[in-house]
Design a protein around this motif. Structure first.
Motif, PDB file in Angstrom:
ATOM      1  N   GLU A  98      37.841  36.308  34.631  1.00  0.00           N
ATOM      2  CA  GLU A  98      39.119  35.784  35.133  1.00  0.00           C
ATOM      3  C   GLU A  98      39.402  36.414  36.492  1.00  0.00           C
ATOM      4  O   GLU A  98      39.238  37.628  36.659  1.00  0.00           O
ATOM      5  CB  GLU A  98      40.260  36.149  34.180  1.00  0.00           C
ATOM      6  CG  GLU A  98      40.137  35.551  32.799  1.00  0.00           C
ATOM      7  CD  GLU A  98      41.296  35.986  31.887  1.00  0.00           C
ATOM      8  OE1 GLU A  98      42.240  36.659  32.359  1.00  0.00           O
ATOM      9  OE2 GLU A  98      41.234  35.661  30.699  1.00  0.00           O
ATOM     10  N   ASN A 138      40.362  39.985  37.258  1.00  0.00           N
ATOM     11  CA  ASN A 138      41.375  40.458  36.307  1.00  0.00           C
ATOM     12  C   ASN A 138      40.696  41.088  35.091  1.00  0.00           C
ATOM     13  O   ASN A 138      40.809  42.277  34.860  1.00  0.00           O
ATOM     14  CB  ASN A 138      42.288  39.302  35.909  1.00  0.00           C
ATOM     15  CG  ASN A 138      43.265  39.692  34.811  1.00  0.00           C
ATOM     16  OD1 ASN A 138      43.746  40.828  34.774  1.00  0.00           O
ATOM     17  ND2 ASN A 138      43.546  38.767  33.895  1.00  0.00           N
ATOM     18  N   GLU A 139      39.993  40.284  34.323  1.00  0.00           N
ATOM     19  CA  GLU A 139      39.306  40.805  33.136  1.00  0.00           C
ATOM     20  C   GLU A 139      38.158  39.865  32.801  1.00  0.00           C
ATOM     21  O   GLU A 139      37.996  38.822  33.420  1.00  0.00           O
ATOM     22  CB  GLU A 139      40.272  40.928  31.950  1.00  0.00           C
ATOM     23  CG  GLU A 139      40.946  39.621  31.573  1.00  0.00           C
ATOM     24  CD  GLU A 139      41.726  39.710  30.265  1.00  0.00           C
ATOM     25  OE1 GLU A 139      41.698  40.759  29.611  1.00  0.00           O
ATOM     26  OE2 GLU A 139      42.335  38.701  29.897  1.00  0.00           O
TER      27      GLU A 139
HETATM   28 MG    MG Z   1      43.417  37.145  30.512  1.00  0.00          MG
END
Ligand code: MG
Ligand code: ATP
Length: 392
Positions: A256, A272-273
């Protein structure tokens, strides 16, 4: 991993019986594999459709042994499978992704350290693992988002904090567990990118998809991503591949990203992750691509060749949460108007076979494919109106 591929007719296993496991099972079965699912729930979405359902807890030694007895190779459908369980399985069968890679994705500290190792920027952050660390937080990280280092999903285990007082109160509310505090960034666009990497190091990827979250849960995914310029798409692809490559990852990986204001009138891309598995934002690939993210998960696990997937139709995916099964919050149950929804052009309805609808629970998704992005969007907007979803 074995050098020789496991050919159709073999049995592919998956840890976890949720919707991602179910769609993996469907993809494996359409290629002619038998399937096995380990999940404690008697009515898990994947367990209901697999050839074998090993009904056991994830760390149950006898259950893991039974899975290894029936399955020739094993993957996972959620990142919180205990790494120890994957190591136990790996002593007997090929397991992809590997326990070490899954462990990185389970802990935001390890995840961010890995992004840095791969040369991929993420949001400025600090680890909060003691009152001293809390007190030493740099003012530049506020306002921020406090996230538990482990076990967060769908916006759970998170708190938005404006100042030091709110930060201290939020950390206490989260139980004083290890957290990361991230600077709250000015998001322009949210996107994600899915890569698949084989044991031979071959990598293929999907184009980035643009995501809209509501209340911390994915609501809408659009491809092609309407607000992601080609240069950003290329950058996200390069970053996701670097992240996979630098941990010698085998399997499907979703990263992400945010495109954020850089404070100087421009923008930058930050990770993000990541998820060590197919991702909710990639469900459209079932209907809009010549190979889905689940097809690629099967190929990675079986050691079959990976070929670059092709998006053949623009698509919009709407997540269907349990709220739709009630006429109003706390109101009487209802069946959503499926017949009307299915009268729309390019509608592909996927329901996960969950026996009970609850608000916020992922019950299914609805993908619209069309000849143009505009046509897919228009049909999806009509579906929003029919279902009572907020337009996007
Ligand atoms: Mg997420
Ligand atoms: P998932 O269901 O994707 O696993 P999650 O609960 O693990 O979600 P995140 O993806 O970290 O949580 O955050 C959820 C959402 O919160 C993001 O999609 C984004 O909209 C917002 N968000 C997260 N981190 C930041 C940040 N540093 N700055 C601004 N917004 C953020």
């Amino acid at each position: 991993m074995n050098a020789a591929p496991l050919l159709p007719g073999a049995t592919l296993g998956v840890m976890g019986g949720g919707q991602l496991g179910r769609m993996f099972v469907h993809a494996a079965q359409s290629l002619g594999y038998a399937t096995a699912v380990l999940d404690p729930d008697t009515t898990s979405p994947a367990g209901l459709v697999a050839h074998h359902h090993v009904q056991a807890a994830y760390e149950d030694a006898a259950g893991l042994a039974r899975l290894a007895d029936v399955a020739d190779a094993v993957t996972t459908e959620f990142e919180n499978v205990p790494a120890g369980a994957l190591r136990t399985l790996a002593a007997r069968r090929p397991v992809a992704p590997a326990a070490d890679a899954v462990a990185i994705c389970q802990d935001r500290r390890a995840e961010k350290a890995h992004f840095e190792r791969a040369g991929v920027p993420c949001a400025p952050y600090a680890v909060i693992d003691s009152p001293a660390a809390l007190g030493a937080v740099d003012a530049s990280l506020l306002p921020g988002i406090l996230k538990t280092a482990t076990l967060g999903y769908d916006g759970k285990g998170q708190a938005r904090v404006a100042d030091r007082n709110e930060l201290a109160a939020a950390w206490e509310r989260l139980g004083g567990v290890v957290c990361v505090l991230e600077k709250r960034l000015a998001l322009q666009v949210e996107l994600s990118l899915i890569v698949a990497r084989g044991a031979d190091g071959c990598m293929v990827s999907f184009p980035p998809q643009q995501n809209l979250h509501r209340d911390g849960i994915l609501a809408v995914t659009q491809v092609p991503a309407p607000e992601v310029a080609p240069a950003w798409a290329a950058d996200a692809d390069r970053c996701a591949r670097a992240i996979a490559e630098s941990m010698a990852y085998v399997g499907v990986l979703c990263v992400e990203f945010f495109i954020v204001d850089d404070g100087a009138g421009g923008a930058r891309l930050v990770a993000n992750e990541m998820a060590p598995r197919p991702h909710n934002s990639g469900h459209y690939t079932i209907d809009a691509c010549d190979q889905s993210q689940f097809d690629l998960q099967v190929r990675c696990l079986a050691g079959l060749p990976l070929v670059e997937p092709r998006l053949h139709s623009p698509a919009v995916m709407l997540n269907l949460l349990g709220d739709l099964w009630f006429s109003s919050a706390g109101g009487p149950p209802r069946t959503p108007p499926w017949a009307e929804v299915l009268s729309l052009p390019g509608a592909h309805l996927h329901l996960y076979g969950k026996t009970e609808a609850r608000p916020g629970r992922k019950m299914g998704h609805l993908t619209f494919t069309a000849a143009t992005p505009q046509a897919a969007r228009e049909a999806a907007l009509v579906a929003c109106d029919l279902l009572g979803l907020t337009r996007f």
